[in-house]
Design a protein around this motif. Structure first.
Motif, PDB file in Angstrom:
ATOM      1  N   ALA A 189      -8.039   5.079   3.253  1.00 32.02           N
ATOM      2  CA  ALA A 189      -8.981   4.272   4.039  1.00 32.02           C
ATOM      3  C   ALA A 189      -8.478   2.833   4.150  1.00 32.02           C
ATOM      4  CB  ALA A 189     -10.366   4.306   3.391  1.00 32.02           C
ATOM      5  N   LYS A 190      -7.983   2.302   3.036  1.00 30.39           N
ATOM      6  CA  LYS A 190      -7.467   0.926   3.029  1.00 30.39           C
ATOM      7  C   LYS A 190      -6.198   0.831   3.899  1.00 30.39           C
ATOM      8  CE  LYS A 190      -7.346  -3.274   1.824  1.00 30.39           C
ATOM      9  NZ  LYS A 190      -8.400  -4.134   2.358  1.00 30.39           N
ATOM     10  N   ILE A 216       0.837  -1.203   0.000  1.00 29.62           N
ATOM     11  CA  ILE A 216       0.000   0.000   0.000  1.00 29.62           C
ATOM     12  C   ILE A 216       0.869   1.250   0.000  1.00 29.62           C
ATOM     13  CG2 ILE A 216      -1.712   1.328   1.298  1.00 29.62           C
ATOM     14  CD1 ILE A 216      -2.862  -1.345   2.245  1.00 29.62           C
ATOM     15  N   ASP A 219      -8.230   9.322  -1.019  1.00 30.53           N
ATOM     16  CA  ASP A 219      -9.165   8.980   0.059  1.00 30.53           C
ATOM     17  C   ASP A 219      -9.326   7.465   0.213  1.00 30.53           C
ATOM     18  OD1 ASP A 219      -9.655  11.533   0.839  1.00 30.53           O
ATOM     19  OD2 ASP A 219     -11.546  11.763  -0.251  1.00 30.53           O
ATOM     20  N   VAL A 220      -9.486   6.759  -0.907  1.00 30.30           N
ATOM     21  CA  VAL A 220      -9.705   5.307  -0.787  1.00 30.30           C
ATOM     22  C   VAL A 220      -8.418   4.576  -0.414  1.00 30.30           C
ATOM     23  CG1 VAL A 220     -11.802   4.947  -2.096  1.00 30.30           C
ATOM     24  CG2 VAL A 220      -9.652   5.084  -3.313  1.00 30.30           C
ATOM     25  N   TRP A 221      -7.279   5.005  -0.964  1.00 31.49           N
ATOM     26  CA  TRP A 221      -6.017   4.367  -0.560  1.00 31.49           C
ATOM     27  C   TRP A 221      -5.767   4.597   0.928  1.00 31.49           C
ATOM     28  CZ3 TRP A 221      -3.631   0.597  -2.895  1.00 31.49           C
ATOM     29  CH2 TRP A 221      -3.796   0.448  -4.277  1.00 31.49           C
ATOM     30  N   GLU A 246      -7.135   0.977   7.606  1.00 27.78           N
ATOM     31  CA  GLU A 246      -7.810  -0.243   8.064  1.00 27.78           C
ATOM     32  C   GLU A 246      -6.776  -1.261   8.561  1.00 27.78           C
ATOM     33  OE1 GLU A 246     -10.661  -1.666   5.073  1.00 27.78           O
ATOM     34  OE2 GLU A 246      -9.859  -3.681   5.447  1.00 27.78           O
ATOM     35  N   GLU A 290      -9.560  14.750  -8.561  1.00 24.50           N
ATOM     36  CA  GLU A 290      -9.433  13.333  -8.890  1.00 24.50           C
ATOM     37  C   GLU A 290      -8.410  12.657  -7.967  1.00 24.50           C
ATOM     38  OE1 GLU A 290     -11.447  11.754 -11.243  1.00 24.50           O
ATOM     39  OE2 GLU A 290     -10.530  10.100 -10.148  1.00 24.50           O
ATOM     40  N   GLN A 327       2.186   1.777  -3.480  1.00 30.04           N
ATOM     41  CA  GLN A 327       1.120   2.268  -4.367  1.00 30.04           C
ATOM     42  C   GLN A 327       0.833   3.747  -4.080  1.00 30.04           C
ATOM     43  OE1 GLN A 327      -0.177   0.875  -6.916  1.00 30.04           O
ATOM     44  NE2 GLN A 327      -0.774  -1.256  -6.621  1.00 30.04           N
ATOM     45  N   VAL A 378      -9.863  12.228  -4.376  1.00 27.93           N
ATOM     46  CA  VAL A 378     -10.801  11.124  -4.217  1.00 27.93           C
ATOM     47  C   VAL A 378     -10.067   9.788  -4.229  1.00 27.93           C
ATOM     48  CG1 VAL A 378     -12.860  10.041  -5.169  1.00 27.93           C
ATOM     49  CG2 VAL A 378     -12.582  12.504  -5.354  1.00 27.93           C
ATOM     50  N   THR A 379      -9.077   9.669  -5.126  1.00 25.22           N
ATOM     51  CA  THR A 379      -8.323   8.420  -5.201  1.00 25.22           C
ATOM     52  C   THR A 379      -7.495   8.213  -3.928  1.00 25.22           C
ATOM     53  OG1 THR A 379      -8.182   8.808  -7.570  1.00 25.22           O
ATOM     54  CG2 THR A 379      -6.797   7.078  -6.688  1.00 25.22           C
TER      55      THR A 379
END
Lengths: 360, 201
Positions: free
Chosen positions: A186-187, A158, A182-184, A190, A176, A161, A179-180
């Motif tokens: 969050a993962k 991660i 944000d998801v990386w 976690e 853009e 990436q 938003v991208t």
């Protein structure tokens, strides 16, 4: 768990080598360059599938040979006997057989043989960078539960990436990219939040054990503390990443997270990396390993094999004797170039001369 | 690796070596096998490749591989158009079709988010998915990306994008293979299966 028999073929300087090992303390004596550490390395390889000297596979195969074999008979605490065979080849993949059955994935061997190694290189646990201490924490976690090996690999992935994404942003935070990211994030959070908790719990459990081991070796009570308190853990990683986002985008790297953590260590309230004497640093490094070994023994209900590679030459007579007096129960293999201090005692002695072994 | 073979042979080996899963040794073996077989066998293979390349394209709607403008699934009137299953690759459709459990349509993203491979949301067929929602009356989207880091992140991205539109967004479950033994499951899968446990009526 103990390793009862170890056979080496074309491993390092051994054409063939055969070692009968026992429970209790085995002393492996030999001059420099005869193959003592290679024996320790082979034992440790079974546990981690890598060299504790960070040597590439080519270096482990005897010059002129195509493959090396490590074959070990392991007796579990419940009496079961397991035959483990590892074939190292280059080019090609390592192959592992357990009781003559080929393992589909080499990684499935992890956890079958457990070994703790202390070597002179371990001084980097104290003198090295934060990465060396993170590896100590994470290796100990993997020894406690193999799932942490996957967790650690996923965090690495991660971060790679995320850093690539930050570099692609080229310093500009577009919608853009936001938003991208944000998801990386969050993962990342976690997994990292769980991992940070695991490291913190580990350090809390290790603290009294390191303290005790150090005191036994030094012979005097010494105020000593390990601290693992990364700032991101108080808010959670998602919030910390959000706060660092501008900086991350500007620098093109992830500046916050478990991949940047530090395990700080103090003796008498002073940072041991910069303020402790050479002798204190060696003792602390050894105390860390012994504490990790003890924790794994207590938590998993069985002692790993403890390998102390060339440790006696690094300690004064007083500390060497203290170490041998307080060795944990279970199988211990000590390599040394010199005889033992007079007060110490070993259950078995192996002598190694140029890759050949004789038993006392 | 420097070529020691006559030029046409080396070109063949190099081309084969560029295929996924084919290393230099396999490429060499396949090349020499092809040189040995009767000419018509080699020609048939060459024709199969050029023919497939010429006639097969991506479905205009769902990006499944297709011979016509629309793939057979998109052309099938018996399909439930309110449900769409989102997958990374066409071959995932084949796997899901084999179950016979899904009667809706599909949408192929042609990959998963992976900055290391230069794939962001813009490189995937996400805009095309959004464009399908209104005209086809899509109500539920099932995210069937792979259960690895990149697949999970892609699913998370899509969920954040699609939920505000008012769709039902679901994620395929991860867990144990049916007919297998618990003791042989790897700890990661078993852990995931425990997380996703459900009450028994």
């Amino acid at each position: 768990m103990i390793v009862e028999h170890l056979e080496l073929v074309d491993f390092r300087n051994y054409v063939t080598g055969s070692f009968d090992l026992h429970s209790g303390t085995t002393l492996v004596i030999g001059d420099n360059g005869q193959g003592k550490t290679n024996l320790a390395e082979a034992l440790a390889f079974l546990a981690t599938l890598s060299s504790f000297r960070s040597a590439p596979t080519e270096a482990l195969i005897r010059a002129g040979s195509a493959a090396a074999i490590i074959r070990a008979t392991v007796r579990q605490d419940d009496g079961r006997e397991t035959l483990i065979e590892v074939e190292l080849a280059t080019p090609g993949r390592n192959r592992v057989q357990v009781n003559r059955q080929k393992l589909a994935r080499v990684r499935d061997l992890l956890g079958a043989v457990r070994v703790t190694v202390f070597s002179p290189d371990d001084l980097i646990l104290v003198k090295g960078g934060p990465g060396d201490r993170r590896r100590f924490m994470d290796d100990t976690l993997v020894a406690l539960a193999t799932k942490y090996d996957n967790v650690r690999l996923e965090i690495d992935r991660i971060v790679r990436q995320r850093n690539t994404l930050l570099k692609q942003a080229g310093g500009r935070l577009t919608d853009e990219i936001e938003v991208t990211l944000d998801v990386w994030d969050a993962k990342f959070a976690e997994i990292a939040d769980q991992f940070g908790y695991a490291r913190a719990t580990l350090v809390a459990r290790l603290n009294p054990m390191v303290h005790e081991a150090y005191e036994q070796l030094a012979g005097v009570p010494t105020p000593l503390e390990l601290q693992y308190e990364p700032a991101w853990r108080s808010s959670g990683l998602v919030a910390a990443l959000a706060a660092a986002r501008q900086l991350d985008v500007r620098r093109g790297v992830s500046t916050v997270g478990p991949h940047r953590d530090e395990l700080s260590m103090t003796i008498n309230g002073l940072p041991s990396r910069t303020h402790a004497s050479q002798g204190e640093q060696r003792t602390l490094a050894l105390a860390l390993r012994l504490a990790g070994h003890r924790l794994v023994t207590e938590r998993t209900g069985g002692a790993p094999v403890l390998v102390l590679d060339d440790v006696l030459s690094e300690l004064d007579d007083h500390r060497a004797t203290a170490l041998l007096d307080h060795l944990p129960a279970g199988q211990v293999v000590i390599t040394t170039a010199s005889e033992l201090p007079p007060a110490a005692h070993a259950d078995h002695v192996l002598r190694v001369v140029a890759g050949n072994v004789s038993q006392d | 690796m420097a070529g020691n073979y006559t030029a046409p042979v080396q070109v063949l080996i190099d081309e084969l070596g560029r295929l996924p899963g084919i290393g230099p040794k396999s490429a060499q073996r396949i090349a020499f096998h092809l040189l040995k077989v009767p000419t018509e066998d080699a020609t048939r293979l060459a024709f199969a490749i050029t023919d497939a390349k010429a006639r097969v394209r991506f479905c205009e709607r769902c990006f499944n591989v297709s011979e016509g403008a629309l793939c057979p699934i998109c052309n099938d009137d018996a399909r439930d158009t309110s449900k769409v299953c989102v997958v990374e690759e066409s071959r995932d459709i084949v796997a899901i079709e084999k179950t016979g459990e899904f009667r809706g349509r599909y949408h192929v993203l042609l990959g998963a988010m992976s900055p290391l491979e230069g794939i962001g949301p813009e490189q995937l067929k996400i805009r095309e998915l959004i464009a399908r929602i209104e005209p086809e009356g899509i109500e539920e989207i099932i995210l069937c990306t792979n259960p690895n880091t990149e697949g999970e992140v892609t699913a998370m991205y899509l969920a954040r994008l699609l939920k505000p539109i008012g769709l039902t967004v679901t994620r395929i479950a991860s867990g144990l293979p049916v007919g297998g033994d618990l003791e042989y499951a790897d700890e990661l899968t078993l852990g995931r299966a425990l997380e996703g446990r459900r009450t028994v009526d």
